[in-house]
Write a protein that holds these residues in place. Structure first.
Motif, PDB file in Angstrom:
ATOM      1  N   SER A 350      -6.852   7.065 -11.636  1.00 25.34           N
ATOM      2  CA  SER A 350      -7.234   6.023 -12.598  1.00 25.34           C
ATOM      3  C   SER A 350      -7.967   4.876 -11.908  1.00 25.34           C
ATOM      4  N   ASP A 351      -7.504   4.488 -10.714  1.00 28.35           N
ATOM      5  CA  ASP A 351      -8.179   3.431  -9.964  1.00 28.35           C
ATOM      6  C   ASP A 351      -9.576   3.858  -9.530  1.00 28.35           C
ATOM      7  N   LEU A 352      -9.711   5.095  -9.076  1.00 29.47           N
ATOM      8  CA  LEU A 352     -11.022   5.575  -8.615  1.00 29.47           C
ATOM      9  C   LEU A 352     -12.034   5.579  -9.755  1.00 29.47           C
ATOM     10  N   ILE A 353     -11.594   5.919 -10.948  1.00 23.14           N
ATOM     11  CA  ILE A 353     -12.505   5.926 -12.095  1.00 23.14           C
ATOM     12  C   ILE A 353     -12.850   4.506 -12.527  1.00 23.14           C
ATOM     13  N   LYS A 354     -11.851   3.645 -12.554  1.00 20.03           N
ATOM     14  CA  LYS A 354     -12.049   2.299 -13.104  1.00 20.03           C
ATOM     15  C   LYS A 354     -12.675   1.341 -12.112  1.00 20.03           C
ATOM     16  N   TYR A 355     -12.276   1.418 -10.832  1.00 17.46           N
ATOM     17  CA  TYR A 355     -12.720   0.438  -9.846  1.00 17.46           C
ATOM     18  C   TYR A 355     -13.571   1.038  -8.723  1.00 17.46           C
ATOM     19  N   GLY A 356     -13.589   2.359  -8.610  1.00 14.19           N
ATOM     20  CA  GLY A 356     -14.327   2.992  -7.525  1.00 14.19           C
ATOM     21  C   GLY A 356     -13.554   2.996  -6.216  1.00 14.19           C
ATOM     22  N   ARG A 357     -12.366   2.470  -6.217  1.00 11.40           N
ATOM     23  CA  ARG A 357     -11.498   2.431  -5.038  1.00 11.40           C
ATOM     24  C   ARG A 357     -10.059   2.275  -5.516  1.00 11.40           C
ATOM     25  N   VAL A 358      -9.129   2.419  -4.596  1.00  9.39           N
ATOM     26  CA  VAL A 358      -7.722   2.275  -4.946  1.00  9.39           C
ATOM     27  C   VAL A 358      -7.278   0.842  -4.718  1.00  9.39           C
ATOM     28  N   ARG A 359      -6.719   0.222  -5.726  1.00 11.52           N
ATOM     29  CA  ARG A 359      -6.160  -1.122  -5.614  1.00 11.52           C
ATOM     30  C   ARG A 359      -4.660  -0.980  -5.377  1.00 11.52           C
ATOM     31  N   ARG A 360      -4.216  -1.370  -4.212  1.00  6.97           N
ATOM     32  CA  ARG A 360      -2.842  -1.139  -3.803  1.00  6.97           C
ATOM     33  C   ARG A 360      -2.001  -2.406  -3.978  1.00  6.97           C
ATOM     34  N   ALA A 361      -0.929  -2.291  -4.741  1.00  6.60           N
ATOM     35  CA  ALA A 361       0.028  -3.389  -4.856  1.00  6.60           C
ATOM     36  C   ALA A 361       0.885  -3.418  -3.594  1.00  6.60           C
ATOM     37  N   LEU A 362       1.126  -4.609  -3.060  1.00  5.71           N
ATOM     38  CA  LEU A 362       1.886  -4.751  -1.813  1.00  5.71           C
ATOM     39  C   LEU A 362       2.979  -5.798  -1.973  1.00  5.71           C
ATOM     40  N   LEU A 363       4.139  -5.509  -1.393  1.00  5.50           N
ATOM     41  CA  LEU A 363       5.205  -6.505  -1.337  1.00  5.50           C
ATOM     42  C   LEU A 363       5.022  -7.452  -0.164  1.00  5.50           C
ATOM     43  N   GLY A 364       4.513  -6.904   0.950  1.00  2.00           N
ATOM     44  CA  GLY A 364       4.359  -7.713   2.155  1.00  2.00           C
ATOM     45  C   GLY A 364       5.598  -7.694   3.018  1.00  2.00           C
ATOM     46  N   PRO A 396       3.851 -11.565  -1.718  1.00  2.00           N
ATOM     47  CA  PRO A 396       4.855 -11.805  -2.767  1.00  2.00           C
ATOM     48  C   PRO A 396       6.295 -11.806  -2.263  1.00  2.00           C
ATOM     49  N   ALA A 397       6.605 -10.967  -1.274  1.00  3.76           N
ATOM     50  CA  ALA A 397       7.986 -10.921  -0.774  1.00  3.76           C
ATOM     51  C   ALA A 397       8.443 -12.274  -0.250  1.00  3.76           C
ATOM     52  N   GLU A 398       7.549 -12.974   0.452  1.00 10.63           N
ATOM     53  CA  GLU A 398       7.896 -14.303   0.973  1.00 10.63           C
ATOM     54  C   GLU A 398       8.045 -15.292  -0.166  1.00 10.63           C
ATOM     55  N   GLU A 399       7.172 -15.180  -1.163  1.00  5.69           N
ATOM     56  CA  GLU A 399       7.184 -16.133  -2.271  1.00  5.69           C
ATOM     57  C   GLU A 399       8.472 -16.055  -3.085  1.00  5.69           C
ATOM     58  N   VAL A 400       9.059 -14.865  -3.195  1.00  6.81           N
ATOM     59  CA  VAL A 400      10.270 -14.741  -4.010  1.00  6.81           C
ATOM     60  C   VAL A 400      11.542 -14.857  -3.167  1.00  6.81           C
ATOM     61  N   GLY A 401      11.405 -15.027  -1.853  1.00  9.48           N
ATOM     62  CA  GLY A 401      12.564 -15.290  -1.030  1.00  9.48           C
ATOM     63  C   GLY A 401      13.192 -14.103  -0.334  1.00  9.48           C
ATOM     64  N   LEU A 402      12.510 -12.983  -0.283  1.00 11.14           N
ATOM     65  CA  LEU A 402      13.035 -11.858   0.495  1.00 11.14           C
ATOM     66  C   LEU A 402      13.056 -12.243   1.965  1.00 11.14           C
ATOM     67  N   ARG A 403      14.047 -11.740   2.696  1.00  5.50           N
ATOM     68  CA  ARG A 403      14.115 -12.067   4.108  1.00  5.50           C
ATOM     69  C   ARG A 403      14.624 -10.875   4.912  1.00  5.50           C
ATOM     70  N   GLN A 404      14.465 -10.990   6.216  1.00 11.33           N
ATOM     71  CA  GLN A 404      14.881  -9.913   7.105  1.00 11.33           C
ATOM     72  C   GLN A 404      16.372  -9.625   6.920  1.00 11.33           C
ATOM     73  N   GLY A 405      16.697  -8.328   6.869  1.00 13.51           N
ATOM     74  CA  GLY A 405      18.080  -7.909   6.678  1.00 13.51           C
ATOM     75  C   GLY A 405      18.422  -7.545   5.257  1.00 13.51           C
ATOM     76  N   ASP A 406      17.592  -7.950   4.289  1.00 12.79           N
ATOM     77  CA  ASP A 406      17.820  -7.533   2.902  1.00 12.79           C
ATOM     78  C   ASP A 406      17.604  -6.023   2.785  1.00 12.79           C
ATOM     79  N   ILE A 407      18.314  -5.414   1.844  1.00 14.62           N
ATOM     80  CA  ILE A 407      18.116  -3.994   1.542  1.00 14.62           C
ATOM     81  C   ILE A 407      17.689  -3.878   0.090  1.00 14.62           C
ATOM     82  N   ILE A 408      16.516  -3.301  -0.144  1.00 10.18           N
ATOM     83  CA  ILE A 408      15.991  -3.136  -1.501  1.00 10.18           C
ATOM     84  C   ILE A 408      16.600  -1.869  -2.087  1.00 10.18           C
ATOM     85  N   LEU A 409      17.350  -2.031  -3.189  1.00 12.30           N
ATOM     86  CA  LEU A 409      18.087  -0.918  -3.782  1.00 12.30           C
ATOM     87  C   LEU A 409      17.386  -0.286  -4.976  1.00 12.30           C
ATOM     88  N   SER A 410      16.605  -1.072  -5.719  1.00 10.19           N
ATOM     89  CA  SER A 410      15.939  -0.498  -6.891  1.00 10.19           C
ATOM     90  C   SER A 410      14.703  -1.305  -7.251  1.00 10.19           C
TER      91      SER A 410
END
Length: 445
Positions: A350-364, A396-410
């Motif tokens: 869908s990205d290749l058709i719409k944008y010509g490239r892949v737009r990747r969402a990142l948490l950081g 975005p991860a820094e902006e919402v307060g994620l920090r080292q040692g957290d475990i993302i469960l879902s």
């Protein structure tokens, strides 16, 4: 002495004649018909599978008949079951009708395709194969490869001086390397999904359909981080079959699957197996791509060179994966094949058709899998999720307060079981989307 030899030969001849006569006499006393060939056992009757609602029951079959050609399913611009399209999709992904579970089987697991729970399962496999075969194509590509010209004698007779070394680049020769892979028709206007490595650096791409029609294809784009590629053929006023698209999030280990492609130049080959594992990372995508994603479906359906880009389907004939790789020590099938989940491939296409490239969402974030030792140390009931090792500034991860040692469960209520699973769930979103994360911190959610 000569006389004794003649007597011996005569005695042997008499014995041979007597033996032959004895055999003939014994044969003449055998009962009539004892030398007739063995009669074949009567063919067993094959009971037909109970028909689904709206279908006419097939007559009983007592002998093998030639198989009928696969059905050419007409294309559709909207899901046949009315399922709404996810936001951002640029393809009207085709959906197969939902299979009806047989009565009295309420305890059976819910699978992504049909489940052969009664009678002869052959019609279920045949129906699924006939549904996908017309939509799988052969992809022929030619790529330009440069090799230095070879002088077998120069290393033994003289050493190049600096001027000759500078001119050495002009001695390179161009070679055109042919390649063959597979692809899946995903829209009635000619879009074909395949692997990035099938069309990488290709200068000429041709596509052969199941019914032998040939078209020149152009490369719309590809994504090396997921190994998904997209082609387009100009079909003019022609009608082409379109594959049904399934949901790779609903598949389960142990579920029957069918692999379709063109291995070793055997066009339209169908093999079967089960889903052996989910979320496999096999370190096959080039490490130079920082945001590469490996979250493969593992299957024991036979996959060989040439299957790349072909379809992995469930028993309802719906594509749940793109066949991509094999684990092997000799270059051919040794029991382990891998496919890209179709839900991830849909986002890329869908990205290749719409944008010509892949737009990747990142948490950081930099992440790693949670080991049993880490789970015990932080009080997590079992090792699951993705452990945050670092947070990148400005993401975005820094902006919402994620920090080292957290475990993302879902993510959005869907459990995260590994690093590749988290990457896949985030990659299916667009930059700017809002997602809900559940994390483990300070020994609690």
């Amino acid at each position: 002495m000569e006389t004794l030899k003649k007597i011996a030969v005569g005695i042997i001849g008499v014995l041979i004649l007597w033996g032959m006569g004895y055999v003939l006499i014994q044969a003449s006393h055998e009962p009539a018909g004892s030398l007739s060939p063995r009669q074949p056992a009567p063919a067993e009757r094959v009971e037909p599978v109970p028909p689904e609602s709206g279908e006419q029951p097939a007559p009983p079959v007592s002998r093998r008949e030639p198989s009928s050609p696969p059905e050419m399913v007409p294309p559709s611009t909207a899901p046949s079951d009315g399922t709404p399209q996810p936001p951002g999709d640029t393809i009207a992904w085709r959906r197969a009708p939902s299979p009806k579970a047989p009565a009295g089987n309420g305890d059976a697991p819910v699978l992504s395709g049909k489940m052969p729970t009664y009678g002869n399962p052959n019609p279920i496999f045949i129906r699924a194969a006939n549904r996908i075969l017309p939509a799988v194509v052969t992809v022929h590509s030619t790529r330009r490869v440069r090799h230095p010209s070879i002088n077998f004698f120069s290393p033994f007779f003289w050493k190049k001086d600096k001027d000759q070394e500078d001119e050495g680049e002009e001695d390179e020769q161009d070679f055109f390397q042919p390649g063959t892979g597979s692809g899946i028709i995903i829209s009635k206007d000619g879009y074909i999904m395949t692997n990035h490595h099938v069309i990488e650096n290709a200068q000429d791409v041709r596509v052969t359909l199941y019914d032998k029609r040939e078209y020149t294809a152009r490369i719309i784009g590809s994504d090396p981080t997921t190994d998904v590629g997209l082609l387009k053929i100009d079909i003019g006023g022609d009608t082409i079959p379109v594959a049904y698209i399934g949901n790779s999030d609903s598949i389960q280990i142990g579920e029957w699957v069918i692999a379709v492609g063109n291995p070793l130049n055997f066009n339209s080959t169908v093999t079967t197996g089960i889903i052996s594992a989910l979320g496999r990372s096999i370190d096959i995508i080039d490490r130079r791509y920082r945001y590469r994603i490996e979250n493969f479906i593992q299957t024991d359906a036979v996959i060989n060179p040439g299957n790349s880009g072909g379809a992995l389907v469930n028993l309802n004939g719906e594509v749940i994966g793109i066949n991509t790789a094999i684990a092997t020590r000799n270059g051919f099938y040794q029991g382990y094949g891998f496919a890209i989940p179709i839900n991830l491939a849909r986002k890329v296409v869908s990205d290749l058709i719409k944008y010509g490239r892949v737009r990747r969402a990142l948490l950081g974030v930099s992440i790693e899998n949670v080991s049993d030792r880490v789970a015990r140390a932080v009080g997590l009931p079992r090792p699951t999720g993705a452990l945050v090792q670092g947070v990148s500034p400005g993401f975005p991860a820094e902006e919402v307060g994620l920090r080292q040692g957290d475990i993302i469960l879902s993510v959005n209520g869907e459990e995260v079981v590994s690093v590749s699973d988290l990457q896949t769930k985030i990659a299916r979103h667009q930059p700017g989307d809002v997602v809900t994360l559940v994390i483990w911190r300070d020994r609690r959610k």
